[in-house]
Scaffold this active site. Structure first.
Site, PDB file in Angstrom:
ATOM      1  N   ARG A  78      45.152 -47.942 -10.896  1.00  0.00           N
ATOM      2  CA  ARG A  78      43.873 -47.680 -10.225  1.00  0.00           C
ATOM      3  C   ARG A  78      43.800 -48.254  -8.801  1.00  0.00           C
ATOM      4  O   ARG A  78      43.319 -47.583  -7.898  1.00  0.00           O
ATOM      5  CB  ARG A  78      42.694 -48.200 -11.064  1.00  0.00           C
ATOM      6  CG  ARG A  78      42.619 -47.582 -12.468  1.00  0.00           C
ATOM      7  CD  ARG A  78      41.289 -47.838 -13.157  1.00  0.00           C
ATOM      8  NE  ARG A  78      40.225 -47.090 -12.544  1.00  0.00           N
ATOM      9  CZ  ARG A  78      39.335 -47.583 -11.719  1.00  0.00           C
ATOM     10  NH1 ARG A  78      39.349 -48.866 -11.427  1.00  0.00           N
ATOM     11  NH2 ARG A  78      38.417 -46.822 -11.170  1.00  0.00           N
ATOM     12  N   GLU A  99      28.972 -37.816 -21.868  1.00  0.00           N
ATOM     13  CA  GLU A  99      30.383 -38.108 -22.192  1.00  0.00           C
ATOM     14  C   GLU A  99      30.886 -39.303 -21.373  1.00  0.00           C
ATOM     15  O   GLU A  99      31.751 -39.151 -20.515  1.00  0.00           O
ATOM     16  CB  GLU A  99      31.260 -36.897 -21.824  1.00  0.00           C
ATOM     17  CG  GLU A  99      30.829 -35.588 -22.396  1.00  0.00           C
ATOM     18  CD  GLU A  99      31.423 -34.395 -21.610  1.00  0.00           C
ATOM     19  OE1 GLU A  99      32.062 -34.594 -20.561  1.00  0.00           O
ATOM     20  OE2 GLU A  99      31.232 -33.274 -22.071  1.00  0.00           O
ATOM     21  N   PRO A 100      30.370 -40.492 -21.601  1.00  0.00           N
ATOM     22  CA  PRO A 100      30.835 -41.639 -20.804  1.00  0.00           C
ATOM     23  C   PRO A 100      32.181 -42.180 -21.290  1.00  0.00           C
ATOM     24  O   PRO A 100      32.438 -42.256 -22.497  1.00  0.00           O
ATOM     25  CB  PRO A 100      29.733 -42.682 -21.027  1.00  0.00           C
ATOM     26  CG  PRO A 100      29.074 -42.290 -22.301  1.00  0.00           C
ATOM     27  CD  PRO A 100      29.338 -40.852 -22.576  1.00  0.00           C
ATOM     28  N   TYR A 109      43.376 -45.082  -6.385  1.00  0.00           N
ATOM     29  CA  TYR A 109      41.986 -44.852  -5.944  1.00  0.00           C
ATOM     30  C   TYR A 109      41.505 -45.942  -4.986  1.00  0.00           C
ATOM     31  O   TYR A 109      40.294 -45.997  -4.722  1.00  0.00           O
ATOM     32  CB  TYR A 109      41.033 -44.871  -7.145  1.00  0.00           C
ATOM     33  CG  TYR A 109      41.429 -44.028  -8.323  1.00  0.00           C
ATOM     34  CD1 TYR A 109      41.472 -42.641  -8.223  1.00  0.00           C
ATOM     35  CD2 TYR A 109      41.743 -44.606  -9.547  1.00  0.00           C
ATOM     36  CE1 TYR A 109      41.820 -41.862  -9.313  1.00  0.00           C
ATOM     37  CE2 TYR A 109      42.084 -43.837 -10.640  1.00  0.00           C
ATOM     38  CZ  TYR A 109      42.129 -42.469 -10.518  1.00  0.00           C
ATOM     39  OH  TYR A 109      42.467 -41.710 -11.603  1.00  0.00           O
ATOM     40  N   CYS A 147      59.615 -50.604  -7.331  1.00  0.00           N
ATOM     41  CA  CYS A 147      60.219 -50.262  -6.041  1.00  0.00           C
ATOM     42  C   CYS A 147      59.370 -49.236  -5.305  1.00  0.00           C
ATOM     43  O   CYS A 147      59.797 -48.098  -5.035  1.00  0.00           O
ATOM     44  CB  CYS A 147      61.635 -49.754  -6.250  1.00  0.00           C
ATOM     45  SG  CYS A 147      62.685 -51.064  -6.859  1.00  0.00           S
ATOM     46  N   GLU A 148      58.169 -49.582  -5.079  1.00  0.00           N
ATOM     47  CA  GLU A 148      57.185 -48.805  -4.322  1.00  0.00           C
ATOM     48  C   GLU A 148      56.209 -49.843  -3.787  1.00  0.00           C
ATOM     49  O   GLU A 148      56.184 -50.975  -4.265  1.00  0.00           O
ATOM     50  CB  GLU A 148      56.382 -47.875  -5.240  1.00  0.00           C
ATOM     51  CG  GLU A 148      57.163 -46.829  -5.952  1.00  0.00           C
ATOM     52  CD  GLU A 148      57.257 -45.519  -5.208  1.00  0.00           C
ATOM     53  OE1 GLU A 148      56.546 -45.357  -4.188  1.00  0.00           O
ATOM     54  OE2 GLU A 148      58.045 -44.667  -5.633  1.00  0.00           O
ATOM     55  N   TYR A 203      41.097 -46.387 -18.264  1.00  0.00           N
ATOM     56  CA  TYR A 203      42.135 -45.823 -17.387  1.00  0.00           C
ATOM     57  C   TYR A 203      43.135 -46.882 -16.933  1.00  0.00           C
ATOM     58  O   TYR A 203      43.640 -46.830 -15.809  1.00  0.00           O
ATOM     59  CB  TYR A 203      41.494 -45.112 -16.174  1.00  0.00           C
ATOM     60  CG  TYR A 203      40.394 -44.140 -16.564  1.00  0.00           C
ATOM     61  CD1 TYR A 203      40.699 -42.930 -17.187  1.00  0.00           C
ATOM     62  CD2 TYR A 203      39.053 -44.441 -16.341  1.00  0.00           C
ATOM     63  CE1 TYR A 203      39.692 -42.048 -17.571  1.00  0.00           C
ATOM     64  CE2 TYR A 203      38.046 -43.570 -16.718  1.00  0.00           C
ATOM     65  CZ  TYR A 203      38.361 -42.377 -17.329  1.00  0.00           C
ATOM     66  OH  TYR A 203      37.372 -41.511 -17.714  1.00  0.00           O
ATOM     67  N   GLY A 263      30.471 -40.552 -16.207  1.00  0.00           N
ATOM     68  CA  GLY A 263      30.451 -40.988 -14.808  1.00  0.00           C
ATOM     69  C   GLY A 263      29.539 -42.145 -14.487  1.00  0.00           C
ATOM     70  O   GLY A 263      29.330 -42.442 -13.311  1.00  0.00           O
TER      71      GLY A 263
HETATM   72  N1  LLP Z   1      33.702 -35.946 -19.026  1.00  0.00           N
HETATM   73  C1  LLP Z   1      34.593 -35.266 -18.282  1.00  0.00           C
HETATM   74  C2  LLP Z   1      34.620 -33.824 -18.384  1.00  0.00           C
HETATM   75  C3  LLP Z   1      35.476 -35.947 -17.445  1.00  0.00           C
HETATM   76  O1  LLP Z   1      36.345 -35.272 -16.705  1.00  0.00           O
HETATM   77  C4  LLP Z   1      35.440 -37.369 -17.392  1.00  0.00           C
HETATM   78  C5  LLP Z   1      36.360 -38.121 -16.542  1.00  0.00           C
HETATM   79  C6  LLP Z   1      34.501 -38.044 -18.198  1.00  0.00           C
HETATM   80  C7  LLP Z   1      33.649 -37.295 -18.991  1.00  0.00           C
HETATM   81  C8  LLP Z   1      34.396 -39.549 -18.231  1.00  0.00           C
HETATM   82  O2  LLP Z   1      34.095 -40.088 -16.986  1.00  0.00           O
HETATM   83  P1  LLP Z   1      33.780 -41.649 -16.857  1.00  0.00           P
HETATM   84  O3  LLP Z   1      32.496 -41.907 -17.597  1.00  0.00           O
HETATM   85  O4  LLP Z   1      34.900 -42.376 -17.457  1.00  0.00           O
HETATM   86  O5  LLP Z   1      33.645 -41.906 -15.399  1.00  0.00           O
HETATM   87  N2  LLP Z   1      40.974 -42.190 -13.843  1.00  0.00           N
HETATM   88  C9  LLP Z   1      39.816 -42.325 -12.988  1.00  0.00           C
HETATM   89  C10 LLP Z   1      38.603 -41.650 -13.529  1.00  0.00           C
HETATM   90  C11 LLP Z   1      38.823 -40.159 -13.724  1.00  0.00           C
HETATM   91  C12 LLP Z   1      37.884 -39.609 -14.674  1.00  0.00           C
HETATM   92  C13 LLP Z   1      38.225 -38.181 -15.006  1.00  0.00           C
HETATM   93  N3  LLP Z   1      37.260 -37.547 -15.827  1.00  0.00           N
HETATM   94  C14 LLP Z   1      39.570 -43.817 -12.728  1.00  0.00           C
HETATM   95  O6  LLP Z   1      40.326 -44.634 -13.232  1.00  0.00           O
HETATM   96  O7  LLP Z   1      38.652 -44.145 -11.985  1.00  0.00           O
END
Ligand code: LLP
Length: 401
Positions: free
Chosen positions: A300, A261-262, A304, A330-331, A358, A222
Protein backbone atom coordinates in the site's frame (compact mmCIF):
# COMPACT_ATOMS: atom_id res chain seq x y z
CA UNK A 1 -13.63 1.06 24.55
CA UNK A 2 -11.70 0.64 21.33
CA UNK A 3 -10.00 -2.73 21.08
CA UNK A 4 -6.23 -2.54 20.58
CA UNK A 5 -3.37 -4.94 21.08
CA UNK A 6 -0.67 -3.67 23.43
CA UNK A 7 3.04 -3.41 22.70
CA UNK A 8 3.64 -6.33 25.08
CA UNK A 9 1.12 -8.51 23.24
CA UNK A 10 2.67 -7.68 19.88
CA UNK A 11 6.18 -8.39 21.18
CA UNK A 12 4.95 -11.71 22.52
CA UNK A 13 3.48 -12.62 19.11
CA UNK A 14 6.73 -11.65 17.34
CA UNK A 15 8.80 -13.82 19.71
CA UNK A 16 6.42 -16.73 19.50
CA UNK A 17 5.74 -16.86 15.74
CA UNK A 18 8.70 -14.99 14.23
CA UNK A 19 8.53 -12.15 11.72
CA UNK A 20 7.39 -10.84 9.31
CA UNK A 21 4.00 -11.53 10.82
CA UNK A 22 0.42 -10.38 10.30
CA UNK A 23 -1.66 -10.31 13.47
CA UNK A 24 -5.46 -9.84 13.45
CA UNK A 25 -7.40 -8.89 16.55
CA UNK A 26 -10.73 -10.62 16.21
CA UNK A 27 -12.56 -8.55 18.84
CA UNK A 28 -11.71 -5.38 16.91
CA UNK A 29 -13.54 -6.83 13.89
CA UNK A 30 -16.54 -7.53 16.10
CA UNK A 31 -16.42 -3.97 17.42
CA UNK A 32 -16.33 -2.44 13.94
CA UNK A 33 -19.14 -4.70 12.71
CA UNK A 34 -21.30 -3.85 15.70
CA UNK A 35 -20.66 -0.12 15.33
CA UNK A 36 -21.84 -0.31 11.77
CA UNK A 37 -24.94 -2.41 12.41
CA UNK A 38 -25.89 -0.26 15.40
CA UNK A 39 -25.50 2.96 13.42
CA UNK A 40 -27.82 1.63 10.72
CA UNK A 41 -30.24 -0.15 13.04
CA UNK A 42 -33.12 2.20 12.18
CA UNK A 43 -32.96 1.39 8.47
CA UNK A 44 -33.41 -1.83 6.50
CA UNK A 45 -29.66 -2.23 5.95
CA UNK A 46 -27.67 -5.33 5.05
CA UNK A 47 -23.91 -5.36 5.52
CA UNK A 48 -21.83 -7.45 3.10
CA UNK A 49 -18.18 -7.73 4.21
CA UNK A 50 -16.04 -7.01 1.10
CA UNK A 51 -13.77 -9.97 1.63
CA UNK A 52 -11.19 -8.92 -0.97
CA UNK A 53 -9.66 -6.96 1.93
CA UNK A 54 -8.76 -10.12 3.87
CA UNK A 55 -9.81 -13.66 3.00
CA UNK A 56 -8.19 -15.86 5.62
CA UNK A 57 -10.82 -18.53 6.19
CA UNK A 58 -10.87 -17.92 9.96
CA UNK A 59 -11.72 -14.27 9.36
CA UNK A 60 -14.51 -15.27 6.98
CA UNK A 61 -15.85 -17.73 9.56
CA UNK A 62 -15.81 -14.96 12.14
CA UNK A 63 -17.92 -12.71 9.90
CA UNK A 64 -20.27 -15.62 9.39
CA UNK A 65 -20.61 -16.05 13.14
CA UNK A 66 -21.39 -12.34 13.52
CA UNK A 67 -24.34 -12.74 11.15
CA UNK A 68 -22.71 -10.65 8.43
CA UNK A 69 -23.28 -11.14 4.73
CA UNK A 70 -20.32 -11.29 2.37
CA UNK A 71 -19.34 -9.52 -0.86
CA UNK A 72 -17.02 -11.28 -3.28
CA UNK A 73 -14.99 -10.05 -6.23
CA UNK A 74 -14.19 -13.39 -7.86
CA UNK A 75 -15.75 -16.80 -8.12
CA UNK A 76 -12.98 -18.14 -5.91
CA UNK A 77 -13.92 -15.71 -3.15
CA UNK A 78 -17.47 -17.01 -3.56
CA UNK A 79 -16.19 -20.55 -3.04
CA UNK A 80 -14.19 -19.47 0.01
CA UNK A 81 -17.36 -17.88 1.43
CA UNK A 82 -19.27 -21.12 0.88
CA UNK A 83 -16.40 -23.01 2.50
CA UNK A 84 -16.61 -20.67 5.51
CA UNK A 85 -20.27 -21.66 5.91
CA UNK A 86 -22.13 -18.73 4.33
CA UNK A 87 -25.41 -19.84 2.77
CA UNK A 88 -25.83 -18.71 -0.84
CA UNK A 89 -28.45 -16.09 0.03
CA UNK A 90 -25.88 -14.25 2.18
CA UNK A 91 -23.29 -14.09 -0.61
CA UNK A 92 -23.03 -11.31 -3.17
CA UNK A 93 -20.79 -11.41 -6.20
CA UNK A 94 -20.05 -7.91 -7.49
CA UNK A 95 -18.06 -8.69 -10.58
CA UNK A 96 -16.13 -6.48 -12.95
CA UNK A 97 -14.78 -7.36 -16.36
CA UNK A 98 -15.19 -11.10 -15.84
CA UNK A 99 -15.87 -13.95 -18.26
CA UNK A 100 -19.53 -14.89 -18.51
CA UNK A 101 -18.84 -18.46 -17.40
CA UNK A 102 -18.04 -17.13 -13.88
CA UNK A 103 -21.45 -15.49 -13.81
CA UNK A 104 -23.04 -18.76 -14.92
CA UNK A 105 -21.22 -20.55 -12.12
CA UNK A 106 -22.38 -17.97 -9.61
CA UNK A 107 -25.95 -18.37 -10.87
CA UNK A 108 -25.74 -22.13 -10.40
CA UNK A 109 -24.56 -21.57 -6.84
CA UNK A 110 -27.65 -19.44 -6.24
CA UNK A 111 -25.90 -16.31 -4.99
CA UNK A 112 -26.72 -12.65 -5.57
CA UNK A 113 -24.96 -11.21 -8.60
CA UNK A 114 -24.26 -7.62 -9.66
CA UNK A 115 -23.38 -7.33 -13.34
CA UNK A 116 -21.14 -4.48 -14.47
CA UNK A 117 -21.22 -4.47 -18.29
CA UNK A 118 -23.84 -4.28 -21.03
CA UNK A 119 -22.12 -7.24 -22.66
CA UNK A 120 -22.56 -9.58 -19.69
CA UNK A 121 -26.06 -8.22 -19.05
CA UNK A 122 -27.04 -9.18 -22.57
CA UNK A 123 -25.55 -12.67 -22.17
CA UNK A 124 -27.34 -13.01 -18.85
CA UNK A 125 -30.64 -11.94 -20.41
CA UNK A 126 -30.26 -14.38 -23.30
CA UNK A 127 -29.57 -17.27 -20.97
CA UNK A 128 -31.77 -16.60 -17.95
CA UNK A 129 -34.41 -14.07 -19.06
CA UNK A 130 -36.67 -13.26 -16.13
CA UNK A 131 -35.90 -16.43 -14.20
CA UNK A 132 -32.97 -15.18 -12.05
CA UNK A 133 -33.09 -11.78 -10.31
CA UNK A 134 -29.92 -9.79 -10.77
CA UNK A 135 -28.39 -6.45 -9.77
CA UNK A 136 -26.57 -4.04 -12.04
CA UNK A 137 -23.46 -2.10 -11.15
CA UNK A 138 -23.65 1.45 -12.44
CA UNK A 139 -20.95 4.06 -12.76
CA UNK A 140 -22.27 7.25 -11.18
CA UNK A 141 -19.60 9.54 -12.71
CA UNK A 142 -18.61 10.85 -9.29
CA UNK A 143 -14.94 11.42 -8.47
CA UNK A 144 -14.21 10.54 -4.82
CA UNK A 145 -11.83 8.45 -2.75
CA UNK A 146 -8.40 8.53 -1.12
CA UNK A 147 -6.55 8.79 -4.45
CA UNK A 148 -7.19 8.17 -8.15
CA UNK A 149 -6.06 4.53 -8.00
CA UNK A 150 -8.80 3.72 -5.51
CA UNK A 151 -11.48 5.94 -7.09
CA UNK A 152 -13.89 3.77 -9.03
CA UNK A 153 -16.95 5.90 -9.81
CA UNK A 154 -15.53 8.68 -11.98
CA UNK A 155 -16.17 9.21 -15.68
CA UNK A 156 -12.97 7.48 -16.84
CA UNK A 157 -13.33 4.49 -14.55
CA UNK A 158 -13.65 0.97 -15.96
CA UNK A 159 -16.11 -0.01 -13.24
CA UNK A 160 -19.83 -0.34 -13.82
CA UNK A 161 -22.18 0.59 -16.63
CA UNK A 162 -21.99 4.38 -17.14
CA UNK A 163 -25.29 5.96 -16.14
CA UNK A 164 -25.33 7.75 -19.50
CA UNK A 165 -25.90 4.32 -21.09
CA UNK A 166 -29.13 3.81 -19.17
CA UNK A 167 -31.18 3.65 -22.40
CA UNK A 168 -29.18 0.62 -23.50
CA UNK A 169 -29.86 -1.02 -20.12
CA UNK A 170 -33.57 -0.32 -20.54
CA UNK A 171 -33.55 -1.82 -24.05
CA UNK A 172 -31.90 -5.00 -22.73
CA UNK A 173 -34.47 -5.29 -19.94
CA UNK A 174 -37.27 -5.02 -22.49
CA UNK A 175 -35.61 -7.40 -24.96
CA UNK A 176 -34.92 -10.21 -22.49
CA UNK A 177 -37.48 -9.48 -19.77
CA UNK A 178 -34.59 -9.13 -17.30
CA UNK A 179 -35.48 -9.19 -13.61
CA UNK A 180 -33.43 -6.32 -12.17
CA UNK A 181 -33.63 -6.52 -8.39
CA UNK A 182 -30.91 -4.07 -7.41
CA UNK A 183 -28.93 -1.01 -8.42
CA UNK A 184 -25.32 -0.86 -7.27
CA UNK A 185 -22.59 1.76 -7.13
CA UNK A 186 -19.17 1.73 -5.50
CA UNK A 187 -17.63 5.17 -5.80
CA UNK A 188 -14.22 4.45 -4.30
CA UNK A 189 -12.25 3.65 -1.17
CA UNK A 190 -11.54 6.00 1.78
CA UNK A 191 -14.52 8.29 1.25
CA UNK A 192 -14.69 10.46 4.34
CA UNK A 193 -17.55 12.70 3.36
CA UNK A 194 -21.06 11.30 3.95
CA UNK A 195 -22.35 13.67 1.27
CA UNK A 196 -20.56 11.69 -1.43
CA UNK A 197 -22.83 8.76 -0.56
CA UNK A 198 -25.84 11.10 -0.67
CA UNK A 199 -24.76 12.27 -4.13
CA UNK A 200 -24.59 8.63 -5.24
CA UNK A 201 -28.05 8.02 -3.82
CA UNK A 202 -29.41 10.96 -5.81
CA UNK A 203 -27.94 9.55 -9.02
CA UNK A 204 -29.59 6.18 -8.36
CA UNK A 205 -32.91 7.68 -7.26
CA UNK A 206 -33.18 9.46 -10.63
CA UNK A 207 -33.02 6.04 -12.28
CA UNK A 208 -35.49 4.20 -10.05
CA UNK A 209 -38.53 4.89 -12.29
CA UNK A 210 -36.94 2.72 -15.02
CA UNK A 211 -36.96 -0.34 -12.76
CA UNK A 212 -40.17 -1.91 -11.53
CA UNK A 213 -38.87 -4.94 -9.61
CA UNK A 214 -36.24 -3.39 -7.34
CA UNK A 215 -35.57 -4.92 -3.95
CA UNK A 216 -32.34 -3.17 -2.94
CA UNK A 217 -30.04 -0.23 -3.54
CA UNK A 218 -26.40 -1.21 -2.99
CA UNK A 219 -24.13 1.72 -2.12
CA UNK A 220 -20.87 -0.29 -2.13
CA UNK A 221 -18.11 0.19 0.43
CA UNK A 222 -15.41 2.80 0.86
CA UNK A 223 -15.82 4.11 4.41
CA UNK A 224 -12.66 5.84 5.58
CA UNK A 225 -10.77 4.73 8.67
CA UNK A 226 -8.05 6.74 10.45
CA UNK A 227 -4.55 5.80 9.31
CA UNK A 228 -2.69 8.62 11.10
CA UNK A 229 -3.10 9.76 14.67
CA UNK A 230 -5.80 12.42 14.59
CA UNK A 231 -6.95 11.36 11.12
CA UNK A 232 -10.66 11.71 10.30
CA UNK A 233 -12.84 8.71 9.64
CA UNK A 234 -16.20 8.58 7.91
CA UNK A 235 -18.78 9.62 10.48
CA UNK A 236 -20.88 6.46 10.31
CA UNK A 237 -23.64 7.79 12.57
CA UNK A 238 -24.02 10.91 10.42
CA UNK A 239 -23.91 8.77 7.29
CA UNK A 240 -26.64 6.49 8.64
CA UNK A 241 -28.78 9.51 9.46
CA UNK A 242 -28.34 11.08 6.01
CA UNK A 243 -28.99 7.80 4.22
CA UNK A 244 -32.14 7.24 6.28
CA UNK A 245 -33.42 10.76 5.57
CA UNK A 246 -32.87 10.32 1.84
CA UNK A 247 -34.54 6.90 1.65
CA UNK A 248 -37.45 7.83 3.93
CA UNK A 249 -38.24 10.82 1.74
CA UNK A 250 -38.45 8.81 -1.47
CA UNK A 251 -41.79 7.18 -2.34
CA UNK A 252 -40.24 4.00 -3.77
CA UNK A 253 -36.85 3.83 -2.04
CA UNK A 254 -38.42 3.98 1.42
CA UNK A 255 -39.48 0.34 0.91
CA UNK A 256 -36.16 -0.87 -0.51
CA UNK A 257 -33.33 -2.56 1.33
CA UNK A 258 -30.04 -0.67 1.57
CA UNK A 259 -26.92 -2.74 1.04
CA UNK A 260 -23.33 -1.79 1.89
CA UNK A 261 -20.06 -3.61 1.11
CA UNK A 262 -17.35 -2.30 3.46
CA UNK A 263 -13.92 -3.89 3.50
CA UNK A 264 -11.45 -1.49 5.11
CA UNK A 265 -13.86 -0.24 7.74
CA UNK A 266 -14.31 -3.77 9.06
CA UNK A 267 -10.76 -5.11 8.97
CA UNK A 268 -8.16 -2.36 8.52
CA UNK A 269 -7.67 -1.53 12.18
CA UNK A 270 -7.74 -5.12 13.42
CA UNK A 271 -4.44 -5.80 11.65
CA UNK A 272 -0.81 -5.34 12.74
CA UNK A 273 2.16 -6.19 10.57
CA UNK A 274 5.27 -6.91 12.63
CA UNK A 275 8.68 -6.74 10.98
CA UNK A 276 12.24 -6.78 12.24
CA UNK A 277 15.17 -4.49 11.46
CA UNK A 278 17.94 -6.13 9.42
CA UNK A 279 20.27 -3.19 8.86
CA UNK A 280 20.70 0.46 9.67
CA UNK A 281 22.43 2.48 7.01
CA UNK A 282 23.53 6.06 7.67
CA UNK A 283 23.77 8.22 4.55
CA UNK A 284 24.05 11.93 3.89
CA UNK A 285 20.38 12.02 2.78
CA UNK A 286 18.76 9.99 5.52
CA UNK A 287 19.20 7.10 7.92
CA UNK A 288 17.76 3.99 6.32
CA UNK A 289 16.14 1.32 8.43
CA UNK A 290 16.12 -1.85 6.35
CA UNK A 291 13.48 -4.31 7.52
CA UNK A 292 12.83 -7.97 6.74
CA UNK A 293 9.96 -7.16 4.42
CA UNK A 294 9.15 -5.12 1.33
CA UNK A 295 6.32 -4.37 -1.07
CA UNK A 296 6.00 -8.12 -1.47
CA UNK A 297 4.31 -8.09 1.95
CA UNK A 298 2.68 -4.67 2.25
CA UNK A 299 2.35 -2.82 -1.04
CA UNK A 300 0.00 0.00 0.00
CA UNK A 301 2.72 2.61 0.77
CA UNK A 302 4.37 2.10 -2.61
CA UNK A 303 1.24 1.54 -4.70
CA UNK A 304 -1.01 4.25 -3.29
CA UNK A 305 1.46 6.41 -1.34
CA UNK A 306 -0.54 5.18 1.63
CA UNK A 307 0.51 6.23 5.10
CA UNK A 308 0.79 3.48 7.71
CA UNK A 309 1.65 4.40 11.27
CA UNK A 310 4.87 2.65 12.37
CA UNK A 311 6.08 2.03 15.90
CA UNK A 312 9.31 0.65 17.27
CA UNK A 313 7.86 -1.73 19.84
CA UNK A 314 11.31 -2.83 21.01
CA UNK A 315 12.23 0.65 22.22
CA UNK A 316 8.98 2.49 22.99
CA UNK A 317 10.74 5.09 25.15
CA UNK A 318 13.86 5.62 23.02
CA UNK A 319 14.56 9.18 21.91
CA UNK A 320 12.80 10.12 18.70
CA UNK A 321 14.85 10.46 15.52
CA UNK A 322 14.02 10.56 11.83
CA UNK A 323 14.43 7.40 9.77
CA UNK A 324 13.47 6.17 6.32
CA UNK A 325 12.00 2.70 6.55
CA UNK A 326 12.73 0.57 3.51
CA UNK A 327 12.39 -3.06 2.50
CA UNK A 328 14.81 -5.72 1.28
CA UNK A 329 13.34 -6.09 -2.20
CA UNK A 330 15.36 -5.22 -5.30
CA UNK A 331 13.09 -2.30 -6.06
CA UNK A 332 12.55 1.04 -4.39
CA UNK A 333 10.28 -0.14 -1.61
CA UNK A 334 10.04 2.79 0.77
CA UNK A 335 7.52 2.34 3.56
CA UNK A 336 8.15 5.77 5.08
CA UNK A 337 10.55 8.63 4.38
CA UNK A 338 12.07 10.64 7.23
CA UNK A 339 9.57 9.31 9.75
CA UNK A 340 10.01 10.06 13.46
CA UNK A 341 10.52 6.80 15.38
CA UNK A 342 11.86 5.96 18.80
CA UNK A 343 15.54 5.20 18.35
CA UNK A 344 15.89 2.16 16.09
CA UNK A 345 18.52 -0.53 16.52
CA UNK A 346 19.19 -3.61 14.42
CA UNK A 347 16.87 -6.50 15.39
CA UNK A 348 14.23 -4.15 16.82
CA UNK A 349 10.62 -4.99 15.97
CA UNK A 350 8.73 -2.38 13.95
CA UNK A 351 4.98 -2.69 13.74
CA UNK A 352 2.78 -1.26 10.97
CA UNK A 353 -0.76 -0.38 12.01
CA UNK A 354 -3.95 -0.60 9.90
CA UNK A 355 -2.53 -3.69 8.24
CA UNK A 356 -5.69 -5.81 8.22
CA UNK A 357 -7.15 -4.61 4.93
CA UNK A 358 -5.30 -5.19 1.65
CA UNK A 359 -2.12 -6.13 3.50
CA UNK A 360 -1.50 -9.87 3.40
CA UNK A 361 -4.18 -10.05 0.73
CA UNK A 362 -2.05 -8.12 -1.77
CA UNK A 363 1.22 -9.87 -0.86
CA UNK A 364 3.33 -11.89 -3.27
CA UNK A 365 6.44 -14.05 -3.52
CA UNK A 366 8.43 -11.43 -5.45
CA UNK A 367 12.20 -11.98 -5.21
CA UNK A 368 11.31 -15.56 -4.20
CA UNK A 369 10.69 -14.40 -0.67
CA UNK A 370 8.27 -16.16 1.60
CA UNK A 371 4.83 -14.77 2.34
CA UNK A 372 4.44 -13.93 6.04
CA UNK A 373 2.59 -16.04 8.58
CA UNK A 374 -0.82 -14.88 9.84
CA UNK A 375 -1.96 -15.05 13.44
CA UNK A 376 -5.32 -14.33 15.01
CA UNK A 377 -5.76 -12.98 18.54
CA UNK A 378 -9.03 -14.21 20.02
CA UNK A 379 -10.23 -14.95 23.53
CA UNK A 380 -6.93 -13.71 24.99
CA UNK A 381 -4.80 -16.06 22.95
CA UNK A 382 -2.84 -16.13 19.69
CA UNK A 383 -3.62 -18.75 17.04
CA UNK A 384 -1.55 -19.43 13.95
CA UNK A 385 -3.98 -19.21 11.00
CA UNK A 386 -1.48 -19.45 8.13
CA UNK A 387 1.97 -20.86 8.40
CA UNK A 388 4.85 -18.92 6.92
CA UNK A 389 5.86 -20.08 3.44
CA UNK A 390 8.74 -22.50 3.29
CA UNK A 391 11.12 -23.29 0.47
CA UNK A 392 8.99 -26.08 -1.01
CA UNK A 393 6.13 -23.58 -1.46
CA UNK A 394 8.24 -21.69 -3.99
CA UNK A 395 8.55 -24.79 -6.17
CA UNK A 396 5.12 -26.15 -5.38
CA UNK A 397 3.38 -25.31 -8.64
CA UNK A 398 6.36 -25.30 -10.95
CA UNK A 399 6.86 -28.11 -13.43
CA UNK A 400 10.45 -29.08 -14.13
CA UNK A 401 10.74 -30.36 -17.71
N1 LLP B 1 -17.31 -3.06 -3.11
C1 LLP B 1 -16.66 -3.02 -4.29
C2 LLP B 1 -17.41 -3.28 -5.50
C3 LLP B 1 -15.30 -2.73 -4.34
O1 LLP B 1 -14.67 -2.67 -5.51
C4 LLP B 1 -14.59 -2.50 -3.13
C5 LLP B 1 -13.15 -2.21 -3.13
C6 LLP B 1 -15.30 -2.57 -1.91
C7 LLP B 1 -16.65 -2.85 -1.95
C8 LLP B 1 -14.63 -2.37 -0.57
O2 LLP B 1 -14.06 -1.11 -0.46
P1 LLP B 1 -13.45 -0.65 0.95
O3 LLP B 1 -14.60 -0.52 1.91
O4 LLP B 1 -12.50 -1.67 1.38
O5 LLP B 1 -12.80 0.66 0.69
N2 LLP B 1 -6.49 -2.04 -2.32
C9 LLP B 1 -6.92 -0.68 -2.09
C10 LLP B 1 -8.41 -0.54 -2.03
C11 LLP B 1 -9.07 -1.00 -3.31
C12 LLP B 1 -10.46 -1.33 -3.10
C13 LLP B 1 -11.07 -1.96 -4.32
N3 LLP B 1 -12.46 -2.18 -4.21
C14 LLP B 1 -6.25 -0.16 -0.82
O6 LLP B 1 -5.48 -0.89 -0.21
O7 LLP B 1 -6.45 1.00 -0.47
Amino acid sequence: MSQQLTTEQLLHAAEKFGTPLYVYHIEKITEQYQQLTQAFSNSDVKIFYACKALTNINILKHFHSLGSNIDCSSINEVKLALHAGFPSNRILYTSNGIAFNEIEEAQQLGIHINIDSLSNLEKFGKKFGHSYPVGIRLRPNILAGGNLKISTGHDKSKFGIPTDQINQVISLIAKYDLHIQGLHIHTGSEIKDADVFVKGIEVLFDLIPHFTELKFIDLGGGFKVPYKTGDDATDIVLLAQKVKEAFDAHPVAKDLQIWFEPGKYLVSECGYFITQVNVIKETSATTFVGINSGFNHLIRPMFYDAYHRIKNISNSYGIEKKYSVVGNICETDTFAWERKLNEVREEDYLVFYNAGAYGFEMSSNFNSRFKPAEVMFAKDDFFLIRRRDEFSDLLNHQIEV
